[in-house]
Design an enzyme around this catalytic site. Structure first.
Site, PDB file in Angstrom:
ATOM      1  CE  LYS A 146      -2.404  44.080 -46.661  1.00 10.35           C
ATOM      2  NZ  LYS A 146      -2.095  43.607 -48.049  1.00 10.35           N
ATOM      3  CB  SER A 160       2.630  47.850 -50.087  1.00  9.88           C
ATOM      4  OG  SER A 160       3.654  47.180 -49.868  1.00  9.88           O
ATOM      5  CG  HIS A 208      -1.293  49.445 -48.325  1.00  9.77           C
ATOM      6  ND1 HIS A 208      -1.339  48.567 -47.446  1.00  9.77           N
ATOM      7  CD2 HIS A 208      -1.261  48.473 -49.103  1.00  9.77           C
ATOM      8  CE1 HIS A 208      -0.502  47.894 -47.139  1.00  9.77           C
ATOM      9  NE2 HIS A 208      -0.185  47.140 -48.408  1.00  9.77           N
TER      10      HIS A 208
HETATM   11  C1  LIG Z   1      -1.418  43.039 -48.560  1.00 11.59           C
HETATM   12  C2  LIG Z   1      -1.298  43.426 -49.956  1.00 11.59           C
HETATM   13  C3  LIG Z   1      -1.545  42.375 -50.817  1.00 11.59           C
HETATM   14  C4  LIG Z   1      -2.146  41.102 -50.908  1.00 11.59           C
HETATM   15  O1  LIG Z   1      -2.890  40.952 -50.310  1.00 11.59           O
HETATM   16  P1  LIG Z   1      -3.490  39.688 -49.351  1.00 11.59           P
HETATM   17  O2  LIG Z   1      -4.872  39.572 -48.822  1.00 11.59           O
HETATM   18  O3  LIG Z   1      -2.922  39.505 -47.634  1.00 11.59           O
HETATM   19  O4  LIG Z   1      -3.076  38.365 -50.117  1.00 11.59           O
HETATM   20  C5  LIG Z   1      -1.893  42.980 -52.138  1.00 11.59           C
HETATM   21  N1  LIG Z   1      -1.491  44.399 -52.358  1.00 11.59           N
HETATM   22  C6  LIG Z   1      -0.737  45.030 -52.215  1.00 11.59           C
HETATM   23  C7  LIG Z   1      -0.398  46.257 -52.742  1.00 11.59           C
HETATM   24  C8  LIG Z   1      -0.859  44.422 -50.746  1.00 11.59           C
HETATM   25  O5  LIG Z   1      -0.301  45.330 -49.714  1.00 11.59           O
END
Ligand SMILES: *Cc1c(COP(=O)(O)O)cnc(C)c1O
Length: 400
Positions: A249, A189, A217
């Site tokens: 995302k 991330s 991602h």
């Molecule tokens: C954003 C993210 C999460 C958390 O997801 P949310 O739905 O925002 O709580 C978990 N793992 C990774 C790698 C992320 O980038």
């Protein structure tokens, strides 16, 4: 009385963070349109969101959300296992399983909750006496929620050097008698690089460990039909049983899911406390997400291609300017600056020029690796990327 004053301790810790220039700050977006954000008097081009395909304000999603809310109301009213599980949830789970090539998918309200709950179930099976009976081997740069999931499960946590398959293998071999789960981000991330998934799947097979991939991602961005980093690596459910993906995302909505073999998913239903004890996401959100999934999967609007062109444009431009890009081919294109104060200063300079890019500082990233985390989206225009490059050159170009 020698009891520690928790409030005083918190204030001391907060003050120390401020002293170190590492205080986190909340900002309020007053309005958004495409990649633009109005914050107070300023309108900025957002280069830090995770809305990689630009779906968050897609009219079809908005229409699906409002139509479903008109039909089904706003709140789900209860947890999934009580009376909150709606046919929109069930339909979305089926679409997610089909898209990712897994037998079954299970919705969670957020990705953090999905990781906490799934790992609690997989590593502990709800058995407190099982604490320490499992080992969770993780990449050092994994998302915080994966680390927390292993700790919550009472599992032994072993972190390996970033992307280092041999180090991961050593960690597994050091614990031959414990049940083992190897967890990794698919796309990291804060770095944007992709995990060596085929090699990790290989050592998991050899060492009898379960592979768990958080593809927050990668989903929607990588692989055939945007099915994610595992699909890109050609890894099926037989090679990589558990895939976690987020809906907030590239899909532009909110929520998350874990997908895998039906029996494993049913085990997670039984023991994941962040699944059992929370209100189901609004059914209308599931309806909107189904539309997002169809758009992302079929991509008749060419959003993935557009994102790919933007990524190539940004990298070519940044390399020509000698900007400190990192080895990433994904929508996450960080510029490594090192010093947190300098990263903050650079972010402020960018903002003065109309670009919103957050500085990422320790402890989110390792000490000495503060960076500007630039993210690209199909919602951007080519001239916005060129403008950002120019602003980056002015803001950090002079830095040694
Ligand atoms: C954003 C993210 C999460 C958390 O997801 P949310 O739905 O925002 O709580 C978990 N793992 C990774 C790698 C992320 O980038």
């Amino acid at each position: 009385m020698s009891r520690i004053d928790l409030l005083a301790r918190l204030e001391t810790a907060r003050a120390a963070r401020e002293e170190a220039g590492l205080l986190r700050r909340l900002r309020t977006v007053d309005a958004r349109e495409g990649a633009l954000r109005r914050i107070g008097e300023r309108t900025l081009v957002d280069f830090c969101s995770n809305d990689y395909l630009g779906l968050a304000d897609h009219p079809d999603l908005v229409a699906a959300l409002t139509a479903a809310a008109g039909r089904d109301g706003v709140g789900s009213g209860a947890a999934h296992l009580v009376s909150g599980h709606h046919r929109e949830h069930a339909a979305l789970e089926e679409q997610l399983a089909d898209w990712t090539g897994r037998e079954r998918a299970l919705l969670f309200s957020t990705g953090v909750m999905a990781n906490l709950g799934a790992m609690q179930a997989l590593l502990g099976a709800g058995n407190v006496a099982a604490r320490g009976a499992s080992v969770c081997v993780q990449d050092r740069l994994n998302h915080a929620s994966l680390i927390d999931g292993a700790l919550l499960a009472g599992s032994r946590l072993q972190r390996y050097a970033h992307g280092d398959v041999d180090d991961a293998m050593r960690a597994l071999r050091a614990e031959p008698d414990r049940g083992a789960l190897l967890a990794t981000d698919g796309v990291f991330s804060m770095d944007g690089d992709v995990a060596p998934l085929r090699e990790l799947a290989g050592i998991c097979r050899d060492e009898g460990a379960v592979l768990y991939v958080d593809d927050a991602h990668g989903l929607g961005v990588l692989g055939p039909r945007g099915a994610g980093s595992l699909a890109e690596a050609g890894l099926s459910q037989a090679d990589a049983p558990l895939l976690m993906g987020t809906l907030g995302k590239a899909l532009g909505c909110a929520g998350a899911f874990v997908a895998g073999p039906a029996a494993m998913i049913d085990g997670i239903v039984q023991f994941a406390r962040t699944y059992i004890y929370t209100t189901a996401m609004p059914p209308a959100l599931a309806a909107a997400t189904r539309v997002a999934l169809t758009i992302a999967r079929n991509d008749t609007e060419g959003r993935r291609k557009r994102l790919g062109i933007h990524i190539a444009r940004f990298r070519a431009g940044a390399e020509a300017l000698g900007l400190p890009v990192m080895p990433s081919r994904t929508a996450i294109q960080p510029l490594l600056l090192g010093d947190p104060e300098f990263a903050m200063k650079a972010a402020t300079r960018l903002e003065d020029r109309g670009y919103l890019v957050t500085a990422i500082r320790p402890p989110t990233v390792p000490a000495g690796s503060a960076r500007l985390r630039v993210t690209l989206s199909a919602a951007h225009e080519a001239d916005q990327i060129d403008g950002l490059l120019e602003a980056l050159n002015a803001a950090i170009g002079a830095h040694p």
